[in-house]
Enzyme design. Structure first.
Site, PDB file in Angstrom:
ATOM      1  N   ILE A 216     -35.991  24.921  10.692  1.00  0.00           N
ATOM      2  CA  ILE A 216     -36.508  23.582  10.922  1.00  0.00           C
ATOM      3  C   ILE A 216     -37.305  23.248   9.669  1.00  0.00           C
ATOM      4  CG2 ILE A 216     -38.485  24.500  12.232  1.00  0.00           C
ATOM      5  CD1 ILE A 216     -38.550  21.833  13.774  1.00  0.00           C
ATOM      6  N   SER A 217     -36.948  22.139   9.020  1.00  0.00           N
ATOM      7  CA  SER A 217     -37.511  21.825   7.708  1.00  0.00           C
ATOM      8  C   SER A 217     -39.017  21.606   7.770  1.00  0.00           C
ATOM      9  CB  SER A 217     -36.849  20.566   7.135  1.00  0.00           C
ATOM     10  OG  SER A 217     -35.518  20.817   6.773  1.00  0.00           O
ATOM     11  N   GLN A 218     -39.660  21.845   6.632  1.00  0.00           N
ATOM     12  CA  GLN A 218     -41.076  21.539   6.453  1.00  0.00           C
ATOM     13  C   GLN A 218     -41.308  20.053   6.758  1.00  0.00           C
ATOM     14  OE1 GLN A 218     -42.206  22.315   2.432  1.00  0.00           O
ATOM     15  NE2 GLN A 218     -44.276  21.485   2.656  1.00  0.00           N
ATOM     16  N   PRO A 219     -42.348  19.716   7.516  1.00  0.00           N
ATOM     17  CA  PRO A 219     -42.601  18.303   7.829  1.00  0.00           C
ATOM     18  C   PRO A 219     -42.664  17.400   6.598  1.00  0.00           C
ATOM     19  CG  PRO A 219     -43.924  19.676   9.250  1.00  0.00           C
ATOM     20  CD  PRO A 219     -43.253  20.603   8.276  1.00  0.00           C
TER      21      PRO A 219
ATOM     22  N   ARG B  82     -43.154  18.414  17.802  1.00  0.00           N
ATOM     23  CA  ARG B  82     -42.396  19.378  16.989  1.00  0.00           C
ATOM     24  C   ARG B  82     -42.388  20.774  17.611  1.00  0.00           C
ATOM     25  NH1 ARG B  82     -43.415  22.521  11.822  1.00  0.00           N
ATOM     26  NH2 ARG B  82     -41.457  22.477  10.641  1.00  0.00           N
TER      27      ARG B  82
END
EC number: 2.1.1.77
Length: 213
Positions: free
Chosen positions: A63-66, A37
């Site tokens: 970038i979205s939260q995992p 990531r």
């Protein structure tokens, strides 16, 4: 573009965090454990790449939260070989998760800056979507439909009718619906005219952009 033992160790910790938050799909967790990531993020945020938070990327996007990536993917119920339509490529991280799980990914990005960057970047680290276009996600991709699943990675004020129509029978649309706060919503196509609808709590996404031209 290195992936060190330190990065790999941080990914293992991230997977443990996601498991503690309720993610159970082994294929999703395995994909997240493999994908670097930190390579998807701007240099200023690299040290925080394996914290369970969203971070800014180009074109005022994130970038979205995992956890969000993992939860949406888990809800999609991806099987190897599935044809998946992704609305909102962004950094390409969600794309990579789907590809790592063995899906054939068709991805649409509305921001030209991001589209150009991600189109070059993903192949460099070994991820190749089936097809990738710059376009209006509200319209979906009718020439490639039906899809075994559709995932929308931006907040939609309403559910675009074309996306529902492009689902195969038995397939799911996973879409965050709402304005400032979104409700994660899953539609399952039961027949040409019938859909089941389920909701899975509140999330926050950048808005899904529509082509106004």
């Amino acid at each position: 573009m290195k992936d060190t033992f330190t990065h790999q160790g941080k990914r293992k910790q991230l997977v443990k965090t996601l498991e503690a938050k309720g993610i159970k799909d082994a294929l999703v967790l395995k994909a997240i454990s493999k994908i670097p990531r930190h390579l998807f993020m701007d240099s200023g945020f690299v040290d925080h790449a394996y914290v369970d938070k969203a971070f800014p990327i180009a074109a005022d996007q994130t970038i979205s939260q995992p956890y969000t990536v993992a939860r949406q993917t888990e809800l999609l119920e991806v099987k190897r070989g599935d044809t998946i339509l992704e609305i909102g490529t962004g950094s390409g991280y969600q794309t990579a998760v789907l590809l790592e799980m063995g899906a054939k990914v068709y991805s649409i990005e509305r921001q030209n800056e991001l589209f150009k960057r991600t189109k070059l970047f993903l192949p460099k680290i070994g991820y190749r979507p089936k097809k990738f276009i710059f376009g209006d996600g509200y319209k979906g991709w009718p020439t490639e439909a039906p899809f075994n699943g559709i995932i929308v990675t931006a907040g939609a004020p309403f559910v675009p009718e074309p996306l529902l129509k492009q689902l195969a029978i038995g397939a799911k649309l996973v879409i965050p619906v709402g304005d400032e706060v979104q409700i994660m919503t899953v539609f399952t196509r039961k027949s040409p005219s019938d859909f089941d609808k389920e909701t899975f709590g509140e999330f926050r996404f950048v808005p899904l952009l529509e082509d106004k031209n």
